[in-house]
Enzyme design. Structure first.
Site, mmCIF file in Angstrom:
data_model
loop_
_atom_site.group_PDB
_atom_site.id
_atom_site.type_symbol
_atom_site.label_atom_id
_atom_site.label_comp_id
_atom_site.label_asym_id
_atom_site.label_seq_id
_atom_site.Cartn_x
_atom_site.Cartn_y
_atom_site.Cartn_z
ATOM 1 N N TYR A 135 0.828 -1.208 0.000
ATOM 2 C CA TYR A 135 0.000 0.000 0.000
ATOM 3 C C TYR A 135 0.862 1.258 0.000
ATOM 4 O O TYR A 135 1.812 1.402 0.775
ATOM 5 C CB TYR A 135 -0.931 0.040 1.219
ATOM 6 C CG TYR A 135 -1.735 1.328 1.282
ATOM 7 C CD1 TYR A 135 -2.714 1.581 0.324
ATOM 8 C CD2 TYR A 135 -1.493 2.295 2.248
ATOM 9 C CE1 TYR A 135 -3.439 2.752 0.334
ATOM 10 C CE2 TYR A 135 -2.213 3.480 2.275
ATOM 11 C CZ TYR A 135 -3.184 3.698 1.310
ATOM 12 O OH TYR A 135 -3.894 4.879 1.317
ATOM 13 N N GLY A 156 -6.528 4.929 -0.661
ATOM 14 C CA GLY A 156 -7.863 5.008 -0.095
ATOM 15 C C GLY A 156 -8.747 3.896 -0.619
ATOM 16 O O GLY A 156 -8.382 2.709 -0.584
#
Length: 512
Positions: free
Chosen positions: A54, A61
């Site tokens: 990530y 998001g």
């Protein structure tokens, strides 16, 4: 101007104010550069692996499920900055933007963000050049940090968007960077996200509000003492032994300040009526309790600020063992709460100050002072409308005391489904601090006039020092009606600049 050195262990409130308000220069320590390089090596190693990480090789998001190939990652970082620089409304003050950028740089230098040393140096170079990105009032929900405000700052680092130069002129950021010999950054994996995922704006405004409120609470103790004196009240309620049996530190400090200001007064304890007062009204007698509670609220807020100043707020973060982990440390709740607490305390301090002013102007409660402190009541209106202005400010303060942090509005397709609204709490607190300054100034204006109207009685030496200083500052004393706005503005400046406290302390010693 001075120089502030940034290492890996955070910064201090004094350094934030030195950079934000004093234009101090920033230097990155060798320790910070080493930590930056080490964390970048970790990010580069993860970026080379096929597994998605990530913020390094994924979207953000609600779009975090998409794996982004190496050929699109630079574009990904540019795009997050461009798309998130979506603020609207009036420009935010220069000092707020400088604090915002400096505090983001503080986290970058922690070695937990994976940002390259050259990006951190560019951030310092922009601040040192006096270049201030254009940041707008609206755009932060105080969760995932102050996203839009920080994105406008990151946009400037890329040479895009608008910024204000040291001359105060707004120009394209690329032109300003070129004029100062600064090369725009080309963001790599994780760097775009790292530049805009922090609580730095709300923290910067908290730090500056605490500094301003520290001065204002001292100023309010002084004006409360002057009002007590002008009303011929009793200083016996300020005795330290009375406050020792309810041991709130702020209350004791406030009472001690008032007692120091009143030392040697020839007005306290006198009465203009046949029945001596046993007690003064709450707004006079309970001044230390109200101001003291606010001081203790400030102490708690200062503790929160100190913890945040030592923190590294980012998502994901690079850990010393080489892991890059997602987390929720960007949530602004701790800062948002204390920003709201301070607005509540400030509103109450303003409210009690207004009640004391009203008492000074009411002939039925002022113990012998002329109506509205007028020279010729009826022909003159005196300070009647000055109190209206003060009351309007207090009413606004009460509205600003409604907490922002009790609200939440979901965003990012319900991924960010609970937000802090800390930026909004900070923005309204700044207005509250400005209004409180004006409220204290009106009480000061009324109290000094009232003391001077007590002919034949000698005020305390500290009170006399205040009267002499404020008259030299251009605030006129008793007399026929005149254009009041300039006097009130001068009184406001007298409080805001610290001149009131500076006038007292040579007599009283340092106030707490």
């Amino acid at each position: 101007m001075g120089t502030v050195a940034l290492g890996t262990s955070g910064t201090s409130a004094e350094d934030v104010i030195a950079v934000a308000r004093g234009n101090a220069r920033i230097e990155l320590t060798a320790e910070a550069r080493t930590a930056l390089a080490a964390s970048r090596e970790i990010v580069d190693a993860l970026a080379a692996k096929p597994e998605p990480v990530y913020g390094v090789s994924t979207g953000f998001g609600a779009l975090a499920s998409r794996h982004i190939g190496p050929d699109l990652r630079a574009q990904l970082q540019r795009n997050i900055v461009r798309s998130h620089a979506a603020g609207m409304g009036p420009r935010v003050e220069r000092e707020v933007v400088r604090a915002l950028m400096f505090l983001r740089l503080k986290t970058v230098c922690s070695g937990h963000t994976g940002v390259r040393p050259e990006v951190a140096q560019t951030m310092a170079d922009v601040l040192n050049a006096g270049i201030t990105p254009v940041v707008h009032e609206y755009g932060s929900l105080g969760c995932s940090g102050d996203l839009a405000p920080l994105s406008h700052c990151a946009l400037t680092l890329m040479g895009e968007g608008d910024a204000e130069g040291p001359d105060g002129e707004v120009r394209p950021a690329g032109e300003l960077l070129a004029a100062h010999g600064i090369t725009p950054v080309e963001l790599r994996e994780k760097e775009g996200l790292a530049l805009l995922n922090g609580t730095d704006g709300m923290l910067g405004m908290l730090v500056m509000a605490l500094a301003d409120l520290d001065l204002l609470y001292k100023s309010a103790d002084v004006t409360a003492a002057l009002t007590l004196e002008a009303l011929l009240g009793t200083e016996k309620v300020l005795a330290p032994e009375l406050h020792a049996i309810r041991p709130h530190p702020g209350q004791a400090a406030s009472a001690a300040n008032m007692l120091a200001v009143l030392a040697g007064s020839g007005l306290t304890g006198h009465h203009q009526d046949d029945a001596p007062r046993v007690q003064d009204a709450y707004s006079v007698r309970c001044a230390p309790q109200v101001a003291g509670a606010g001081r203790d609220t400030m102490a708690h807020a200062r503790t929160v600020a100190e913890r945040e100043l030592a923190a590294a707020v980012d998502n994901p973060v690079v850990l010393p063992d080489g892991r890059v982990e997602s987390n929720g440390n960007f949530h602004g709740a701790p800062v948002a709460y204390v920003l709201d607490f301070l607005a509540i305390a400030a509103a109450d301090l303003g409210s009690i100050a207004e009640r004391r002013t009203d008492r000074l102007l009411d002939k039925n409660r002022s113990h012998g002072l002329p109506p509205f402190l007028a020279d010729d009541a009826g022909v003159d209106s005196g300070l009647m409308i000055a109190q209206y202005t003060q009351a309007a400010l207090v009413s606004e303060m009460k509205r600003l005391a409604v907490p922002a942090s009790a609200d939440s509005i979901p965003s990012s397709a319900m991924q960010e489904d609970h937000v802090s609204m800390g930026w909004s709490a900070a923005r309204k607190l700044r207005t509250a601090v400005d209004n409180l300054t004006r409220i204290v100034a009106v009480e000061l204006y009324a109290a000094t006039r009232a003391v001077e109207l007590r002919a034949g009685l000698t005020p305390a030496p500290a009170t006399q020092a205040v009267i002499e200083a404020i008259r030299k500052a251009g605030v006129e004393g008793p007399g026929p009606d005149r254009f009041l706005a300039p006097d009130l503005a001068a009184a406001e400046s007298f409080v805001r600049t610290g001149a009131l406290v500076a006038a007292v302390e040579p007599v009283t010693g340092p106030l707490s």
